[in-house]
Design an enzyme around this catalytic site. Sequence first.
Site, mmCIF file in Angstrom:
data_model
loop_
_atom_site.group_PDB
_atom_site.id
_atom_site.type_symbol
_atom_site.label_atom_id
_atom_site.label_comp_id
_atom_site.label_asym_id
_atom_site.label_seq_id
_atom_site.Cartn_x
_atom_site.Cartn_y
_atom_site.Cartn_z
ATOM 1 C CE LYS A 66 -3.402 2.543 2.834
ATOM 2 N NZ LYS A 66 -4.431 2.377 3.818
ATOM 3 C CD GLU A 123 8.949 -6.190 7.325
ATOM 4 O OE1 GLU A 123 8.814 -4.898 6.872
ATOM 5 O OE2 GLU A 123 8.860 -6.575 8.385
ATOM 6 N N GLY A 160 -4.826 -1.710 5.181
ATOM 7 C CA GLY A 160 -4.145 -2.786 4.211
ATOM 8 C C GLY A 160 -4.865 -4.070 4.511
ATOM 9 N NE ARG A 161 -6.901 -3.633 10.702
ATOM 10 C CZ ARG A 161 -6.279 -2.467 10.744
ATOM 11 N NH1 ARG A 161 -5.032 -2.337 10.399
ATOM 12 N NH2 ARG A 161 -6.671 -1.576 11.662
ATOM 13 C CD GLU A 186 -2.249 -4.411 11.103
ATOM 14 O OE1 GLU A 186 -0.845 -4.389 11.042
ATOM 15 O OE2 GLU A 186 -2.763 -4.457 10.106
ATOM 16 C CG HIS A 235 -4.899 -36.048 15.974
ATOM 17 N ND1 HIS A 235 -5.035 -37.292 16.518
ATOM 18 C CD2 HIS A 235 -5.712 -35.766 15.351
ATOM 19 C CE1 HIS A 235 -6.244 -37.886 16.051
ATOM 20 N NE2 HIS A 235 -6.571 -36.732 15.173
ATOM 21 C CE LYS A 275 5.737 -1.016 10.119
ATOM 22 N NZ LYS A 275 4.787 -0.309 9.375
HETATM 23 O O1 F6P Z 1 3.030 -3.003 9.786
HETATM 24 C C1 F6P Z 1 1.574 -3.020 9.519
HETATM 25 C C2 F6P Z 1 1.193 -2.698 8.136
HETATM 26 O O2 F6P Z 1 1.342 -1.245 7.980
HETATM 27 C C3 F6P Z 1 -0.084 -3.583 7.921
HETATM 28 O O3 F6P Z 1 -1.175 -2.805 8.270
HETATM 29 C C4 F6P Z 1 -0.143 -3.587 6.412
HETATM 30 O O4 F6P Z 1 -0.912 -4.562 5.943
HETATM 31 C C5 F6P Z 1 1.379 -3.976 6.121
HETATM 32 O O5 F6P Z 1 2.009 -3.398 7.122
HETATM 33 C C6 F6P Z 1 1.854 -3.845 4.994
HETATM 34 O O6 F6P Z 1 1.960 -2.473 4.429
HETATM 35 P P1 F6P Z 1 2.259 -2.174 3.158
HETATM 36 O O7 F6P Z 1 1.038 -2.667 2.132
HETATM 37 O O8 F6P Z 1 2.002 -0.567 2.798
HETATM 38 O O9 F6P Z 1 3.427 -2.490 2.441
#
Ligand code: F6P
Length: 522
Positions: free
Chosen positions: A208, A214, A265-266, A351, A382, A491
Amino acid sequence: MARTRCDRTPAWAQLQAAYAATGQALDVRQAFEADAQRFTRLSQEAPYVFADLSKNRIDASTEALLMDLARQSGLSEHRDAMFAGQKINNTEQREVWHVLLRNPPSAQAEYAGAAPEFIAGEQAKVHATLDAMLAYAEQLRADTAITDVVNIGIGGSDLGPQMAVLALDAFATSGKRLHFVSNVDGHELAAKLPHLKPENTVFLIASKTFTTIETMTNAASAKAWFLEQGGTNIARHFAALTTNVAAANAFGITTTFGFWDWVGGRYSMWSAIGLPIAIAIGAQGFRELLAGAHAMDEHFRTAPLEQNLPVRLGLLDVWYRNFHGFSSRSIAPYHSALRRLPAYLQQLEMESNGKRVDASGEALPFDTCPVLWGEPGTNGQHAYFQMLHQGTEVVPVEFVAVKKARHHLKGHHPMLLANVLAQAQALMQGKDDAGGHKHFTGNRPSTFLLLDDLTPASLGALIAMQEHRVFVSGSLWGINSFDQWGVELGKVLAKDIEPRLHSGDATGLDGSTAGLLARLRS
Ligand code: F6P
């Protein structure tokens, strides 16, 4: 829009009294004996989802009080404000409008209270992007040179598409291998690259913000690998799914599909972030997923509260968290294709509602989000089901079962369904063994969600239902379910620590972090 925090309503005090008088001691087995209609009263149809709530520790009078709680809290008004595109995400001053992503073009005028030009404008953008994204998906599906698609994204830019692609495996018709890389741990990407060829691979960079460390790290490594392997055509082999098209362009990606900051995002699998799903199941399948979600949106928006499934589930969540004090909920999907559902729901609910202050920033005097966890059945049986049956804590379980199997192996499906019914039954009934090792107390609550078939439409409805039940509990708790400040501190600290791993500078660090840093550098 007037919202009243749940603990400030008259119904809250009445619920406390009802809990002390009858709620705490309610035994579901006796409740069934006393009321032959209990199953009918406490189960219901919603679009694509049948729900049996009757094995829960509720009765008609508690549900009625919970409905009062919802009304006195202004739940319906808050819901309508979301649909109308008001900026209910108050800490970020944003609309919360994922429902618009699944609103068919014909339904434009439906959201009373919203500025029609604004809605029309946003909806036109939604459909233009959806059409372009689906055309690209179809083009890629037809492109026989492309065998592998790698989605690089994390959180909402990974969990939704990954969960849905797995869930809809029976509908995958593209013949492409879909991969998901989320972790900054290089082991994940490094394990995939040797199996890929640049000329046969498309990388989707899903973010987003297009700033998530990452995703940016994995995207940079994927691009470097692509160029090292002799790849040249970035426009053909990389696409970005983002609200930050400028950053994607700066990264060198020209094929982009956008979305908007009013999509959390979610809540983004319905947007361009859903591209892997469209590649797997095709444009028509993706439209069916949206249509299933829209059907649930309409149910949530228009059904009376008493027959509104997300409302009933969200209120039950409040009853369990704030009155019974249950601190977790176990998700048990009895379908192996739903194996990422628990992880998806963890982000969706934890979240959204893992907050300790209300929307105005005031500390809450009651508990909010439970811990969500789980594994597909029958595997969990199990492993940790021992604790669910005989542990000291009561954990409400949410079973998800699917009537129809899409495989042809004899005997498996009746066995699976027998097991899910048996687990729900065992939790409730228990077994008397004079209090010894083989004694099951029973009266352990569960909800049973049943789909006729696991299809794009039913999955869409199931997920939209979960989104709305999270809205309901968050709304009553008075919190802003749509920000996520809690992920920021880590972060920032990681940014500070990373150079120290190179320099060894431990100035200002606590003793433990300094000790671990030294050990990692030795
Ligand atoms: O760190 C949390 C978050 O902001 C989530 O809410 C989001 O889904 C995820 O990181 C990824 O964010 P982006 O789509 O901006 O890379």
